[in-house]
Design a protein around this motif. Structure first.
Motif, PDB file in Angstrom:
ATOM      1  N   PRO A  27       4.337   4.215   2.955  1.00 48.44           N
ATOM      2  CA  PRO A  27       3.642   3.712   1.768  1.00 48.44           C
ATOM      3  C   PRO A  27       4.635   3.360   0.658  1.00 48.44           C
ATOM      4  N   TYR A  28       4.255   2.417  -0.185  1.00 50.23           N
ATOM      5  CA  TYR A  28       5.115   1.938  -1.274  1.00 50.23           C
ATOM      6  C   TYR A  28       6.451   1.430  -0.718  1.00 50.23           C
ATOM      7  N   SER A  29       6.418   0.811   0.456  1.00 54.56           N
ATOM      8  CA  SER A  29       7.657   0.425   1.133  1.00 54.56           C
ATOM      9  C   SER A  29       8.440  -0.644   0.363  1.00 54.56           C
ATOM     10  N   HIS A  30       7.787  -1.331  -0.564  1.00 56.89           N
ATOM     11  CA  HIS A  30       8.465  -2.360  -1.347  1.00 56.89           C
ATOM     12  C   HIS A  30       9.202  -1.778  -2.546  1.00 56.89           C
ATOM     13  N   LEU A  31       9.098  -0.461  -2.745  1.00 61.35           N
ATOM     14  CA  LEU A  31       9.688   0.182  -3.913  1.00 61.35           C
ATOM     15  C   LEU A  31      10.781   1.166  -3.513  1.00 61.35           C
ATOM     16  N   GLU A  32      11.704   1.412  -4.443  1.00 57.86           N
ATOM     17  CA  GLU A  32      12.657   2.492  -4.281  1.00 57.86           C
ATOM     18  C   GLU A  32      11.957   3.815  -4.558  1.00 57.86           C
ATOM     19  N   GLY A  33      12.607   4.911  -4.183  1.00 56.68           N
ATOM     20  CA  GLY A  33      11.991   6.230  -4.308  1.00 56.68           C
ATOM     21  C   GLY A  33      11.524   6.562  -5.711  1.00 56.68           C
ATOM     22  N   MET A  34      12.375   6.340  -6.706  1.00 56.36           N
ATOM     23  CA  MET A  34      12.008   6.668  -8.088  1.00 56.36           C
ATOM     24  C   MET A  34      10.908   5.748  -8.604  1.00 56.36           C
ATOM     25  N   GLN A  35      10.935   4.483  -8.176  1.00 54.46           N
ATOM     26  CA  GLN A  35       9.869   3.554  -8.573  1.00 54.46           C
ATOM     27  C   GLN A  35       8.534   3.995  -7.983  1.00 54.46           C
ATOM     28  N   ALA A  36       8.581   4.455  -6.730  1.00 55.88           N
ATOM     29  CA  ALA A  36       7.352   4.926  -6.088  1.00 55.88           C
ATOM     30  C   ALA A  36       6.803   6.150  -6.815  1.00 55.88           C
ATOM     31  N   LEU A  37       7.683   7.085  -7.167  1.00 57.59           N
ATOM     32  CA  LEU A  37       7.238   8.279  -7.898  1.00 57.59           C
ATOM     33  C   LEU A  37       6.598   7.904  -9.222  1.00 57.59           C
ATOM     34  N   PHE A  38       7.147   6.896  -9.886  1.00 55.98           N
ATOM     35  CA  PHE A  38       6.576   6.439 -11.162  1.00 55.98           C
ATOM     36  C   PHE A  38       5.163   5.906 -10.947  1.00 55.98           C
ATOM     37  N   MET A  39       4.987   5.097  -9.879  1.00 59.09           N
ATOM     38  CA  MET A  39       3.665   4.533  -9.594  1.00 59.09           C
ATOM     39  C   MET A  39       2.673   5.638  -9.225  1.00 59.09           C
ATOM     40  N   ILE A  40       3.129   6.594  -8.411  1.00 58.23           N
ATOM     41  CA  ILE A  40       2.250   7.701  -8.015  1.00 58.23           C
ATOM     42  C   ILE A  40       1.861   8.523  -9.233  1.00 58.23           C
ATOM     43  N   GLY A  41       2.846   8.791 -10.099  1.00 56.07           N
ATOM     44  CA  GLY A  41       2.566   9.561 -11.311  1.00 56.07           C
ATOM     45  C   GLY A  41       1.560   8.881 -12.218  1.00 56.07           C
ATOM     46  N   LYS A  42       1.535   7.548 -12.187  1.00 55.36           N
ATOM     47  CA  LYS A  42       0.559   6.792 -12.980  1.00 55.36           C
ATOM     48  C   LYS A  42      -0.818   6.783 -12.317  1.00 55.36           C
ATOM     49  N   GLY A  43      -0.898   7.308 -11.106  1.00 56.33           N
ATOM     50  CA  GLY A  43      -2.179   7.344 -10.404  1.00 56.33           C
ATOM     51  C   GLY A  43      -2.507   6.058  -9.667  1.00 56.33           C
ATOM     52  N   GLU A  44      -1.485   5.328  -9.245  1.00 53.34           N
ATOM     53  CA  GLU A  44      -1.706   4.086  -8.510  1.00 53.34           C
ATOM     54  C   GLU A  44      -1.440   4.326  -7.024  1.00 53.34           C
ATOM     55  N   PRO A  45      -2.468   4.348  -6.194  1.00 54.10           N
ATOM     56  CA  PRO A  45      -2.290   4.590  -4.760  1.00 54.10           C
ATOM     57  C   PRO A  45      -1.606   3.406  -4.094  1.00 54.10           C
ATOM     58  N   PRO A  46      -1.068   3.595  -2.898  1.00 58.50           N
ATOM     59  CA  PRO A  46      -0.439   2.479  -2.174  1.00 58.50           C
ATOM     60  C   PRO A  46      -1.482   1.453  -1.747  1.00 58.50           C
ATOM     61  N   LEU A  47      -1.000   0.251  -1.511  1.00 56.38           N
ATOM     62  CA  LEU A  47      -1.885  -0.832  -1.076  1.00 56.38           C
ATOM     63  C   LEU A  47      -2.397  -0.547   0.328  1.00 56.38           C
ATOM     64  N   VAL A  48      -3.714  -0.671   0.510  1.00 59.12           N
ATOM     65  CA  VAL A  48      -4.343  -0.513   1.818  1.00 59.12           C
ATOM     66  C   VAL A  48      -4.806  -1.899   2.267  1.00 59.12           C
TER      67      VAL A  48
END
Length: 519
Positions: free
Chosen positions: A445-466
């Motif tokens: 999931p969040y394969s288009h993002l780097e690790g820290m970018q993914a954590l930022f998106m998750i922290g904002k409550g944005e789930p991965p694209l389904v």
């Protein structure tokens, strides 16, 4: 470093081996600038004099030139790979790519490997210290966008440095040293010819007289760990007898795990198992914390008995390492499976149901795994799935966990964004949704993002694209798991009634060569 320019001679061995016929008896892997015109050249001609067909390159690859397909094929078509570890071996990405390919072929059982430590210490190769450390510092800078490649090189070095090899120390005559290498190779080729084995036996099945690297004699370094531990028999929680591990050998590298490395193990009575090796030599507070996690993992595994959880077989400890003995699950992780095959909806459904059964068992015991992902879920040849790697698992009373632990791309929002709040079992459900998505899309999931970018998106409550391309049931299952509010997520028990996992089990069968593409 071997490449496209070949120097070979006919071998008297070649015609006697069973099919498929390898083209070369020996593949030489070396750092040209270090040893080409000296040690490697002398070794090559000594092999030629024994009529041993040998592959080596005769010129340097140019900077930036990719490793050739012909070279990779030559590795596959060889019986024995001789790796000459010299001071600057790890500075060459071509050498490291060769090494990674050699390890793959060894794991497939088609290649013997003999490491030569040419004025370098095996521990420097194994742990990437001294010149190897400097080389990897540069690699991490150059390949910061592809850390998996660098880690793969590290794993390959560690794997080969644990094998039986030969160490050239100061004061040893090179001529005598080369003679001992050629004699070893000649004897192995003669042995294979006599037995007419075809595919070579695993180099892990060595004589127990060989010793570990830390106990090498003047020139030889061993891989075998044959301990004389008095067998201790114990019972599983439901009263079944747990198989004990006593005298054993450490075999091929299987992969990495939290806080350790996993190898195949082999007892003297022919039983195969997995062994997780954890170093006790790490210094500082982080090292001590890691050891506490390992002890916690052992404590939990002892209590588990479930068909969808990898079985614990015992523990052994010496001055420098802890060894955790586990059931060997033969087909590897779901991550390696979906890299080979395009999994069908029905297959993912069957795997998911088994994952849920394992999670329900854990959650009923108030245990949260905290690292559910495809690489931590194993599958055997019958399609049976096992949850593994409990290095981060923890008992929770009621949403009382506060530490941010897990792997970034699979972590739940409440784990990433604590804000003085606690989390509990529902975090595993979010990770499960990410894992099902991973199986179906063949990427994390969040394969288009780097690790820290993914954590930022998750922290904002944005789930991965389904993706909309997934089946209706699969999408609905994943989206239910990916509810941002943990209170809105169903439990493992409730998800076992979801249409995605309640379909008839006979719809799950062997992958079709037409519908399931092997890459």
């Amino acid at each position: 470093m071997a490449s496209t320019s070949l120097q070979t001679v006919p071998s008297s061995f070649t015609s006697a081996f069973s099919k498929p016929q390898p083209e070369y008896d020996v593949f030489l892997s070396f750092r040209g600038e270090d040893t080409r015109c000296k040690f490697t050249d002398h070794l090559y001609h000594a092999l030629v004099d024994k009529e041993i067909t040998t592959f080596r390159d005769d010129k340097e690859l140019k900077m930036g030139e990719p490793i050739s397909l012909e070279l990779l094929e030559a590795i596959e078509k060889s019986r024995i790979a001789v790796i000459i570890f010299s001071e600057n071996y790890a500075s060459s990405t071509w050498c490291l790519e060769e090494l990674a390919k050699i390890v793959v072929c060894r794991e497939r059982g088609i290649l013997r490997v003999l490491p030569i430590f040419y004025h370098v210490e095996p521990t420097d190769v194994r742990h990437q210290t001294n010149t190897f450390k400097g080389a990897f510092t540069e690699h991490e800078k150059c390949f910061k966008e592809n850390p998996e490649k660098v880690q793969n090189w590290r794993d390959a070095l560690r794997s080969v440095a644990n094998l039986t090899g030969k160490l050239l120390k100061d004061g040893v005559h090179e001529a005598d040293f080369i003679r001992s290498i050629v004699q070893w190779i000649y004897s192995k080729l003669k042995e294979d010819k006599k037995q007419n084995e075809g595919p070579l036996e695993s180099t892990s099945n060595r004589n127990e007289n060989e010793t570990e690297n830390e106990n090498e004699n003047e020139n030889d370094i061993g891989i075998v760990r044959a301990t004389n531990v008095i067998p201790v028999y114990s019972f599983l929680p439901r009263g079944k007898l747990r198989r004990s591990i006593s005298s054993w050998q450490k075999g091929e590298l299987l992969g990495s795990a939290s806080f350790g490395t996993v190898y195949e193990g082999y007892t003297e009575d022919g039983f195969f198992f997995a062994v997780k090796e954890v170093s006790l030599l790490d210094q500082g507070s982080q090292g001590k914390q890691n050891i506490s996690y390992v002890e916690q993992e052992i404590s939990l595994l002892k209590q588990f008995e479930h068909e969808n959880i990898v079985q614990y077989l015992g523990t052994e400890k010496d001055e420098s390492r802890i060894y955790i003995f586990l059931e060997l699950v033969t087909k590897g992780s779901l991550a390696s499976l979906y890299q080979k095959y395009r999994l069908r909806d029905s297959q993912v459904s069957a795997y998911t149901r088994q994952i849920l059964n394992g999670l329900k068992y854990l959650h009923d015991k108030k245990v949260i795994h905290r690292d559910i992902k495809c690489s931590n879920i194993l599958v055997d040849a019958s399609g049976s799935v096992k949850l593994a790697d409990f290095g981060l698992a923890k008992v929770t009373k009621l949403n009382d966990i506060k530490s941010c632990k897990g792997t970034p791309f699979w972590m739940a929002p409440e784990v990433v964004n604590l804000k003085n709040r606690f989390y509990g079992l529902a975090a595993d459900i979010w990770s499960l949704g990410c894992t099902v998505l991973e199986m179906l899309t063949r990427q994390h999931p969040y394969s288009h993002l780097e690790g820290m970018q993914a954590l930022f998106m998750i922290g904002k409550g944005e789930p991965p694209l389904v993706p909309d391309s997934l089946s209706r049931d699969a999408r609905d299952f994943i989206l239910k798991c990916l509810q941002v509010n943990p209170n809105d997520r169903p439990t493992a028990t409730q998800l076992l009634d979801h249409p995605f996992v309640t379909r008839p089990q006979n719809s799950f069968g062997p992958a079709s060569p037409h519908n399931s593409i092997q890459l």
